[in-house]
Design a protein around this motif. Sequence first.
Motif, PDB file in Angstrom:
ATOM      1  N   LEU A  63      12.802   3.951  51.956  1.00  0.00           N
ATOM      2  CA  LEU A  63      11.581   3.624  51.954  1.00  0.00           C
ATOM      3  C   LEU A  63      10.555   4.504  51.903  1.00  0.00           C
ATOM      4  N   ALA A  64      10.835   5.821  52.557  1.00  0.00           N
ATOM      5  CA  ALA A  64       9.813   7.451  52.472  1.00  0.00           C
ATOM      6  C   ALA A  64      10.330   7.468  51.262  1.00  0.00           C
ATOM      7  N   GLY A  65      11.074   7.518  51.106  1.00  0.00           N
ATOM      8  CA  GLY A  65      11.478   8.355  49.480  1.00  0.00           C
ATOM      9  C   GLY A  65      11.587   8.090  48.266  1.00  0.00           C
ATOM     10  N   TRP A  66      11.960   6.677  47.892  1.00  0.00           N
ATOM     11  CA  TRP A  66      12.026   5.897  46.740  1.00  0.00           C
ATOM     12  C   TRP A  66      10.410   5.428  46.479  1.00  0.00           C
ATOM     13  N   GLU A  67      10.269   5.363  45.271  1.00  0.00           N
ATOM     14  CA  GLU A  67       8.762   3.934  44.721  1.00  0.00           C
ATOM     15  C   GLU A  67       9.175   3.554  44.344  1.00  0.00           C
ATOM     16  N   TRP A  68       9.411   2.759  45.432  1.00  0.00           N
ATOM     17  CA  TRP A  68       9.649   0.902  45.375  1.00  0.00           C
ATOM     18  C   TRP A  68       8.515   0.217  44.323  1.00  0.00           C
ATOM     19  N   PRO A  69       8.267  -0.215  43.987  1.00  0.00           N
ATOM     20  CA  PRO A  69       7.275  -1.124  43.285  1.00  0.00           C
ATOM     21  C   PRO A  69       6.330  -2.412  43.970  1.00  0.00           C
ATOM     22  N   ALA A  70       5.343  -3.140  44.102  1.00  0.00           N
ATOM     23  CA  ALA A  70       4.579  -3.433  45.348  1.00  0.00           C
ATOM     24  C   ALA A  70       5.193  -4.864  45.696  1.00  0.00           C
ATOM     25  N   ARG A 119      12.206  11.383  41.956  1.00  0.00           N
ATOM     26  CA  ARG A 119      11.487  10.606  41.228  1.00  0.00           C
ATOM     27  C   ARG A 119      11.661  10.252  40.210  1.00  0.00           C
ATOM     28  N   ARG A 120      10.892   9.284  39.622  1.00  0.00           N
ATOM     29  CA  ARG A 120      10.541   9.041  38.482  1.00  0.00           C
ATOM     30  C   ARG A 120       9.549   9.693  37.399  1.00  0.00           C
ATOM     31  N   ASP A 121       8.519  10.552  38.683  1.00  0.00           N
ATOM     32  CA  ASP A 121       8.106  11.417  37.281  1.00  0.00           C
ATOM     33  C   ASP A 121       8.649  12.867  37.287  1.00  0.00           C
ATOM     34  N   GLU A 122       9.876  12.545  37.810  1.00  0.00           N
ATOM     35  CA  GLU A 122      10.541  14.024  37.532  1.00  0.00           C
ATOM     36  C   GLU A 122      11.709  13.637  36.298  1.00  0.00           C
ATOM     37  N   GLY A 154      15.192   5.753  38.949  1.00  0.00           N
ATOM     38  CA  GLY A 154      15.107   7.303  39.654  1.00  0.00           C
ATOM     39  C   GLY A 154      16.695   7.084  40.448  1.00  0.00           C
ATOM     40  N   GLN A 155      16.646   8.289  40.165  1.00  0.00           N
ATOM     41  CA  GLN A 155      18.773   9.132  40.612  1.00  0.00           C
ATOM     42  C   GLN A 155      18.652   9.118  42.404  1.00  0.00           C
ATOM     43  N   VAL A 156      19.831   8.519  42.568  1.00  0.00           N
ATOM     44  CA  VAL A 156      20.152   8.421  44.302  1.00  0.00           C
ATOM     45  C   VAL A 156      21.480   8.992  44.601  1.00  0.00           C
ATOM     46  N   TYR A 157      21.365  10.361  45.219  1.00  0.00           N
ATOM     47  CA  TYR A 157      22.868  11.106  45.481  1.00  0.00           C
ATOM     48  C   TYR A 157      23.815  10.407  46.937  1.00  0.00           C
ATOM     49  N   LEU A 197      11.447  -0.540  38.870  1.00  0.00           N
ATOM     50  CA  LEU A 197      12.592   0.748  39.621  1.00  0.00           C
ATOM     51  C   LEU A 197      13.714   0.889  38.813  1.00  0.00           C
ATOM     52  N   VAL A 198      14.399   1.709  38.674  1.00  0.00           N
ATOM     53  CA  VAL A 198      15.652   1.510  38.042  1.00  0.00           C
ATOM     54  C   VAL A 198      16.280   2.389  38.684  1.00  0.00           C
ATOM     55  N   LEU A 199      16.657   2.015  40.085  1.00  0.00           N
ATOM     56  CA  LEU A 199      18.190   3.076  40.685  1.00  0.00           C
ATOM     57  C   LEU A 199      19.514   3.254  40.480  1.00  0.00           C
ATOM     58  N   TYR A 200      19.705   4.299  39.565  1.00  0.00           N
ATOM     59  CA  TYR A 200      21.443   5.035  39.204  1.00  0.00           C
ATOM     60  C   TYR A 200      21.295   6.096  39.921  1.00  0.00           C
ATOM     61  N   GLY A 201      22.890   6.235  39.998  1.00  0.00           N
ATOM     62  CA  GLY A 201      23.364   7.170  41.027  1.00  0.00           C
ATOM     63  C   GLY A 201      25.587   6.555  40.765  1.00  0.00           C
TER      64      GLY A 201
END
Length: 533
Positions: free
Chosen positions: A199-206, A324-327, A308-311, A283-287
Amino acid sequence: MDDNQALYQGSTVAELYRSAFKGFAEREALVGGATRWSYRQLEEACHRMVRCFRQMGLRRQDGIAVLATNRPESVAAIIASHLMGLRYTPLHPLGSEEDQAFVLVDAGVKALVVDLPRHEARGLALARRGLVAHLLTLGPAPFGTDLLAASAGFDGSDIEIDVRPDDVLKIAYSGGTTGKSKGIVHHQRTVVTSALQQLAGWEWPAEVRFLAATPVSHAAGAMILTTLLQGGSVHLLERYTPEAFLATVEAERITASFLVPTQIYGLLDSPALDRRDAASLGLVLYGAAPMAPARLRQALERFGPVFGQVYGQAEAPMTISYLRRDEHELARPQRLGSCGRSLPGNQVRLLDAEGREVAVGEIGELCVRGPLVMSGYLDRPEETARAFAGGWLHTGDMARRDAEGFLYLVDRAKDMIISGGFNVYSSEVENCLAQHPAVALSAVIGVPHDKWGEAVMAVVVLKEGAAAGADELVAFVSARKGVVNAPKVVEFVPALPLTALDKVDKKALRGRYAPQGGGVSFLAQAMASRYGE
């Protein structure tokens, strides 16, 4: 528990689910097949199952296992186990009967929930073994008790929740052969921590409309709670194909999902991509496996800055670090090879073999501390002690860190190839091969070699209609990574073996091309033919 202890105790997963149910009662919560449940309907289905479990004699901290497919009833059974404080164990959906039987015994499972119809045959086989006291099916079957029918007559109103922060929430099993898989024990704090970090770290859509395209028993299941805490809806894809994924995104205006790299490659190579509208994706998370930067660039160019990449790993799930997406900057291509920076709440260090932190830019084993980390391996004190040596969780992943704190995984320790005394990182060779215009997917493995100890072998899938020879790919890698990293043999195949989570199954590849037990390996024969050795 005395008053002082109770004053500072943490939350439980059951309490988080209850807060979501009460906060968004009339919103749509869960969609799968012909079923569309509101939060209230999902809550009531879960409460009926809890009452059914209790009537059967199940009690808090008893073990329950679920052999699930992505359908609403499976999700309800999993959530019900959390609301009741049972110890939940997901069975691998493509695991062997022997492995699944081992898990049931090792975890002390009292009740097994089997989804139908896909797992009916396996459920019957396990039923005949008599390993659990209660075998429950999601629908009528010639064995066990139909949980849906049995729970239908129970009251769906509120239940008393007696779940404690120090309860075991989940016992997940690592890969391995029968008798060798390890039960990874997670208490409530692990999943609560992961949910809060998501919740705090990922950029979820509205507006979160999350599509579960991987099994809910594994990665996708970790995002159900987080989606519900935001008042979003979870959409279940029973079986992933690029066409089915894109069609669901278009029809349901999906805004978020999680995919493994091979699934993203399939989308990029699918003719359906030009026919479907995927503009709703935010947001498409991948990992779960490394993604080749060259293919990630293609995905960014095609879908835009939505990735957004998760590890994480089974011992510290999903949220060790995040890119993050912007990274995901096309202007800084080296950044596309990073798995991001550690999320708040985690301590991450890169340590050498003596437990000393390595310098910036040097390679060390990625080690973690914090509330995200597992409690240990079930009844495996020696293996737990090794994993926690020096007061850190040793992930087995080799990585380097740059001056800005970005982490770059170079390989799993077990996948690193030592050839002629030089370290070869298979992921770096795979990333290089991905830059070749004819290569769709590759897997690089080390296989035994009398002279070099190990030799580098690449197993390659070409893009449809493309052509490339082994010599061409060897020269391609040699020019970019040096001769040590270049494959000594290239094998072309129509497809790579995948696990149930759509990750490349390197264990299967090693079994095929470098079998244990002596004899002349495929690689030895190929090299003798190629080099006259």
